[in-house]
Motif scaffolding. Structure first.
Motif, PDB file in Angstrom:
ATOM      1  N   ILE A  72       0.847  -1.192   0.000  1.00 35.36           N
ATOM      2  CA  ILE A  72       0.000   0.000   0.000  1.00 35.36           C
ATOM      3  C   ILE A  72       0.882   1.242   0.000  1.00 35.36           C
ATOM      4  O   ILE A  72       1.944   1.264   0.614  1.00 35.36           O
ATOM      5  N   ALA A  73       0.439   2.239  -0.719  1.00 34.87           N
ATOM      6  CA  ALA A  73       1.135   3.528  -0.704  1.00 34.87           C
ATOM      7  C   ALA A  73       0.096   4.629  -0.650  1.00 34.87           C
ATOM      8  O   ALA A  73      -0.932   4.567  -1.322  1.00 34.87           O
ATOM      9  N   LEU A  74       0.360   5.611   0.171  1.00 39.76           N
ATOM     10  CA  LEU A  74      -0.443   6.820   0.208  1.00 39.76           C
ATOM     11  C   LEU A  74       0.237   7.811  -0.718  1.00 39.76           C
ATOM     12  O   LEU A  74       1.446   7.735  -0.943  1.00 39.76           O
ATOM     13  N   ALA A  75      -0.524   8.731  -1.259  1.00 41.41           N
ATOM     14  CA  ALA A  75       0.095   9.708  -2.155  1.00 41.41           C
ATOM     15  C   ALA A  75      -0.375  11.113  -1.826  1.00 41.41           C
ATOM     16  O   ALA A  75      -1.525  11.330  -1.440  1.00 41.41           O
ATOM     17  N   TYR A  76       0.550  12.020  -2.005  1.00 41.44           N
ATOM     18  CA  TYR A  76       0.282  13.447  -1.907  1.00 41.44           C
ATOM     19  C   TYR A  76       0.512  14.008  -3.298  1.00 41.44           C
ATOM     20  O   TYR A  76       1.633  13.954  -3.810  1.00 41.44           O
ATOM     21  N   ASN A  77      -0.542  14.490  -3.933  1.00 43.15           N
ATOM     22  CA  ASN A  77      -0.383  15.078  -5.258  1.00 43.15           C
ATOM     23  C   ASN A  77      -0.120  16.566  -5.128  1.00 43.15           C
ATOM     24  O   ASN A  77      -0.868  17.281  -4.461  1.00 43.15           O
ATOM     25  N   ALA A  78       0.950  16.994  -5.752  1.00 40.10           N
ATOM     26  CA  ALA A  78       1.395  18.380  -5.708  1.00 40.10           C
ATOM     27  C   ALA A  78       0.870  19.138  -6.920  1.00 40.10           C
ATOM     28  O   ALA A  78       0.490  18.545  -7.927  1.00 40.10           O
ATOM     29  N   ARG A  79       0.877  20.444  -6.805  1.00 38.20           N
ATOM     30  CA  ARG A  79       0.390  21.292  -7.897  1.00 38.20           C
ATOM     31  C   ARG A  79       1.474  21.616  -8.914  1.00 38.20           C
ATOM     32  O   ARG A  79       1.195  22.167  -9.969  1.00 38.20           O
ATOM     33  N   SER A  80       2.743  21.260  -8.595  1.00 37.26           N
ATOM     34  CA  SER A  80       3.847  21.545  -9.519  1.00 37.26           C
ATOM     35  C   SER A  80       5.010  20.602  -9.239  1.00 37.26           C
ATOM     36  O   SER A  80       5.082  19.981  -8.175  1.00 37.26           O
ATOM     37  N   ARG A  81       5.920  20.549 -10.193  1.00 38.74           N
ATOM     38  CA  ARG A  81       7.149  19.767 -10.010  1.00 38.74           C
ATOM     39  C   ARG A  81       7.943  20.308  -8.819  1.00 38.74           C
ATOM     40  O   ARG A  81       8.461  19.536  -8.019  1.00 38.74           O
ATOM     41  N   ASP A  82       8.040  21.633  -8.717  1.00 39.94           N
ATOM     42  CA  ASP A  82       8.796  22.237  -7.619  1.00 39.94           C
ATOM     43  C   ASP A  82       8.216  21.865  -6.263  1.00 39.94           C
ATOM     44  O   ASP A  82       8.949  21.665  -5.291  1.00 39.94           O
ATOM     45  N   GLU A  83       6.884  21.776  -6.185  1.00 40.64           N
ATOM     46  CA  GLU A  83       6.263  21.401  -4.917  1.00 40.64           C
ATOM     47  C   GLU A  83       6.622  19.971  -4.541  1.00 40.64           C
ATOM     48  O   GLU A  83       6.773  19.653  -3.360  1.00 40.64           O
ATOM     49  N   VAL A  84       6.769  19.085  -5.513  1.00 42.84           N
ATOM     50  CA  VAL A  84       7.184  17.703  -5.231  1.00 42.84           C
ATOM     51  C   VAL A  84       8.523  17.721  -4.498  1.00 42.84           C
ATOM     52  O   VAL A  84       8.687  17.104  -3.440  1.00 42.84           O
ATOM     53  N   ASP A  85       9.491  18.452  -5.039  1.00 40.07           N
ATOM     54  CA  ASP A  85      10.818  18.529  -4.413  1.00 40.07           C
ATOM     55  C   ASP A  85      10.733  19.141  -3.017  1.00 40.07           C
ATOM     56  O   ASP A  85      11.382  18.661  -2.079  1.00 40.07           O
ATOM     57  N   ALA A  86       9.913  20.186  -2.868  1.00 38.92           N
ATOM     58  CA  ALA A  86       9.771  20.849  -1.566  1.00 38.92           C
ATOM     59  C   ALA A  86       9.163  19.911  -0.528  1.00 38.92           C
ATOM     60  O   ALA A  86       9.626  19.856   0.621  1.00 38.92           O
ATOM     61  N   VAL A  87       8.132  19.173  -0.912  1.00 40.54           N
ATOM     62  CA  VAL A  87       7.478  18.262   0.032  1.00 40.54           C
ATOM     63  C   VAL A  87       8.412  17.120   0.419  1.00 40.54           C
ATOM     64  O   VAL A  87       8.485  16.737   1.590  1.00 40.54           O
ATOM     65  N   LEU A  88       9.145  16.573  -0.541  1.00 39.45           N
ATOM     66  CA  LEU A  88      10.114  15.522  -0.200  1.00 39.45           C
ATOM     67  C   LEU A  88      11.175  16.054   0.761  1.00 39.45           C
ATOM     68  O   LEU A  88      11.556  15.376   1.721  1.00 39.45           O
ATOM     69  N   GLY A  89      11.627  17.281   0.532  1.00 43.04           N
ATOM     70  CA  GLY A  89      12.605  17.893   1.432  1.00 43.04           C
ATOM     71  C   GLY A  89      12.029  18.109   2.825  1.00 43.04           C
ATOM     72  O   GLY A  89      12.702  17.865   3.840  1.00 43.04           O
ATOM     73  N   GLU A  90      10.789  18.544   2.890  1.00 40.28           N
ATOM     74  CA  GLU A  90      10.118  18.759   4.173  1.00 40.28           C
ATOM     75  C   GLU A  90       9.973  17.434   4.927  1.00 40.28           C
ATOM     76  O   GLU A  90      10.214  17.354   6.136  1.00 40.28           O
ATOM     77  N   ALA A  91       9.590  16.393   4.208  1.00 40.32           N
ATOM     78  CA  ALA A  91       9.433  15.077   4.829  1.00 40.32           C
ATOM     79  C   ALA A  91      10.773  14.569   5.365  1.00 40.32           C
ATOM     80  O   ALA A  91      10.850  14.059   6.487  1.00 40.32           O
ATOM     81  N   GLU A  92      11.821  14.731   4.566  1.00 41.47           N
ATOM     82  CA  GLU A  92      13.146  14.285   5.004  1.00 41.47           C
ATOM     83  C   GLU A  92      13.592  15.047   6.251  1.00 41.47           C
ATOM     84  O   GLU A  92      14.108  14.454   7.201  1.00 41.47           O
ATOM     85  N   SER A  93      13.365  16.350   6.265  1.00 42.10           N
ATOM     86  CA  SER A  93      13.729  17.157   7.430  1.00 42.10           C
ATOM     87  C   SER A  93      12.963  16.739   8.679  1.00 42.10           C
ATOM     88  O   SER A  93      13.454  16.884   9.796  1.00 42.10           O
ATOM     89  N   ALA A  94      11.744  16.225   8.473  1.00 39.41           N
ATOM     90  CA  ALA A  94      10.912  15.793   9.598  1.00 39.41           C
ATOM     91  C   ALA A  94      11.266  14.387  10.075  1.00 39.41           C
ATOM     92  O   ALA A  94      10.713  13.919  11.068  1.00 39.41           O
ATOM     93  N   GLY A  95      12.164  13.690   9.366  1.00 42.20           N
ATOM     94  CA  GLY A  95      12.588  12.365   9.796  1.00 42.20           C
ATOM     95  C   GLY A  95      12.250  11.233   8.845  1.00 42.20           C
ATOM     96  O   GLY A  95      12.511  10.065   9.149  1.00 42.20           O
ATOM     97  N   ALA A  96      11.666  11.549   7.689  1.00 44.99           N
ATOM     98  CA  ALA A  96      11.353  10.517   6.703  1.00 44.99           C
ATOM     99  C   ALA A  96      12.631  10.044   6.015  1.00 44.99           C
ATOM    100  O   ALA A  96      13.640  10.754   5.979  1.00 44.99           O
TER     101      ALA A  96
END
Length: 144
Positions: A72-96
């Protein structure tokens, strides 16, 4: 990262059997006809069926991760390519843990995967073929 889940994908052992269960057995209406994946519009989110080994592989996991990590995978759909990178960075900073850095996807979008501290898979994706409303709901309809 907005507080929402855009998509829930089940990794299934037999795509055709799973499609028949949801579509014919439960009476759900399919939202698209793409080879290798089945989508259903479920209110303001999307429910998908995808072969389990393909889901694991797409997340950057070994295909034999199967039922443990690739089911199973949950998904977060972003409004842009840049938002994808930002969200991945935010998740990593939070401990992902970043499992697969964002890259161009074979289906025409851009996506990457992370695992939360308990190992749950999240795909972060920009899909130019889907619409995201201001409230975060996602639709299989192509943007106008």
């Amino acid at each position: 990262m907005e507080q929402r889940v855009s998509l829930v994908t089940l990794g299934v052992a037999d795509l055709e059997r799973a499609r028949r269960f949801y579509e014919e057995g439960l009476g759900w209406r399919r939202g698209s006809d793409l080879p290798g994946v089945v989508f259903f519009q479920t209110g303001g989110s999307i429910f998908a069926l995808y072969p389990r080994d393909d889901l694991a592989r797409d997340a950057g996991l070994p295909a034999d991760a199967g039922a443990e990590s690739g089911a199973i995978a949950l998904a977060y759909n972003a409004r842009s390519r840049d938002e994808v990178d930002a969200v991945l960075g935010e998740a990593e900073s939070a401990g992902a843990t970043i499992l697969k850095p964002a890259e161009d996807a074979f289906w025409g979008g851009y996506s990457g995967y992370f695992a939360d501290p308990d190992g749950h898979l999240w795909e972060v994706a920009w899909n130019p073929h889907w619409t995201i409303a201001s409230d975060g709901s996602v639709s299989l309809e192509k943007p106008a």
